[in-house]
Design an enzyme around this catalytic site. Structure first.
Site, PDB file in Angstrom:
ATOM      1  N   HIS A  44       0.872  -1.170   0.000  1.00 52.43           N
ATOM      2  CA  HIS A  44       0.000   0.000   0.000  1.00 52.43           C
ATOM      3  C   HIS A  44       0.913   1.225   0.000  1.00 52.43           C
ATOM      4  O   HIS A  44       1.596   1.487   0.983  1.00 52.43           O
ATOM      5  CB  HIS A  44      -0.870  -0.013   1.266  1.00 52.43           C
ATOM      6  CG  HIS A  44      -1.778   1.161   1.390  1.00 52.43           C
ATOM      7  ND1 HIS A  44      -3.124   1.070   1.114  1.00 52.43           N
ATOM      8  CD2 HIS A  44      -1.555   2.434   1.771  1.00 52.43           C
ATOM      9  CE1 HIS A  44      -3.683   2.260   1.327  1.00 52.43           C
ATOM     10  NE2 HIS A  44      -2.745   3.100   1.733  1.00 52.43           N
ATOM     11  N   HIS A  46       1.528   5.435  -0.942  1.00 52.27           N
ATOM     12  CA  HIS A  46       1.063   6.775  -1.298  1.00 52.27           C
ATOM     13  C   HIS A  46       2.139   7.445  -2.134  1.00 52.27           C
ATOM     14  O   HIS A  46       3.302   7.071  -2.094  1.00 52.27           O
ATOM     15  CB  HIS A  46       0.754   7.579  -0.035  1.00 52.27           C
ATOM     16  CG  HIS A  46      -0.522   7.163   0.621  1.00 52.27           C
ATOM     17  ND1 HIS A  46      -1.557   8.038   0.837  1.00 52.27           N
ATOM     18  CD2 HIS A  46      -0.936   5.963   1.089  1.00 52.27           C
ATOM     19  CE1 HIS A  46      -2.560   7.387   1.423  1.00 52.27           C
ATOM     20  NE2 HIS A  46      -2.199   6.125   1.585  1.00 52.27           N
ATOM     21  N   CYS A  77      -3.759  11.171   3.615  1.00 54.80           N
ATOM     22  CA  CYS A  77      -3.447  10.664   4.939  1.00 54.80           C
ATOM     23  C   CYS A  77      -3.802  11.756   5.939  1.00 54.80           C
ATOM     24  O   CYS A  77      -3.162  12.808   5.948  1.00 54.80           O
ATOM     25  CB  CYS A  77      -1.964  10.304   5.015  1.00 54.80           C
ATOM     26  SG  CYS A  77      -1.511   9.585   6.587  1.00 54.80           S
ATOM     27  N   ASN A  86      -3.216   7.643  -2.854  1.00 57.35           N
ATOM     28  CA  ASN A  86      -2.658   6.323  -3.115  1.00 57.35           C
ATOM     29  C   ASN A  86      -2.099   6.243  -4.538  1.00 57.35           C
ATOM     30  O   ASN A  86      -2.436   7.051  -5.391  1.00 57.35           O
ATOM     31  CB  ASN A  86      -3.756   5.258  -2.967  1.00 57.35           C
ATOM     32  CG  ASN A  86      -4.328   5.246  -1.579  1.00 57.35           C
ATOM     33  OD1 ASN A  86      -3.656   4.933  -0.621  1.00 57.35           O
ATOM     34  ND2 ASN A  86      -5.587   5.615  -1.467  1.00 57.35           N
TER      35      ASN A  86
END
Length: 143
Positions: A44, A46, A77, A86
């Site tokens: 995951h 960003h 975030c 993302n």
């Protein structure tokens, strides 16, 4: 290790503030994979510093096959000022297709969806692939 021991089928390694680099990403996945099977790991990333796609590729090279992403690179975030969204799904799909990896996703439909949601939100898609393909579609064709 504890999550794996408890029976978690998937453990996601996340860079939610987007400061990771491919070398660090590779090192973390290699370290964790010494204790947990790589097929149980996911990524995951960003894109705050523009490294999300490169980090995805680094994890892919380690054997990771599951990744979080978001259409048009949406997200953020809440506890990290300036953190971007993302990794864009369209960018990941372009990468996978370029590597000859099947993913079951329709890039054209993803780009159309990115354009739609971005219009709804009053912003530009964060995806480089969406921007490029949308610009190509908008260009008038020679007669």
């Amino acid at each position: 290790r504890e999550l794996h021991a408890m029976g978690c089928y998937e453990i996601c390694i996340a860079d939610t503030i987007g400061v990771g680099t491919p070398g660090k990403t590779r090192a973390v996945f290699e370290d964790v994979a010494r204790h947990i099977p790589i097929e149980r790991l996911a990524g995951h990333f960003h894109d705050t510093y523009g490294q999300a796609l490169a980090n995805t590729y680094a994890a892919l090279e380690c054997g990771v096959a599951v990744f979080d992403s978001s259409v048009a690179g949406l997200g953020g975030c809440p506890y990290a000022a300036g953190a971007s969204g993302n990794v864009a799904t369209e960018d990941v799909v372009w990468l996978l297709q370029g590597l000859g990896l099947k993913n079951g996703l329709d890039l054209e439909k993803l780009v159309d969806t990115a354009a739609w949601i971005s219009r709804e939100l009053g912003r530009e898609p964060q995806s480089k692939v969406a921007r490029a393909l949308l610009a190509k579609k908008a260009r008038p064709r020679a007669a």
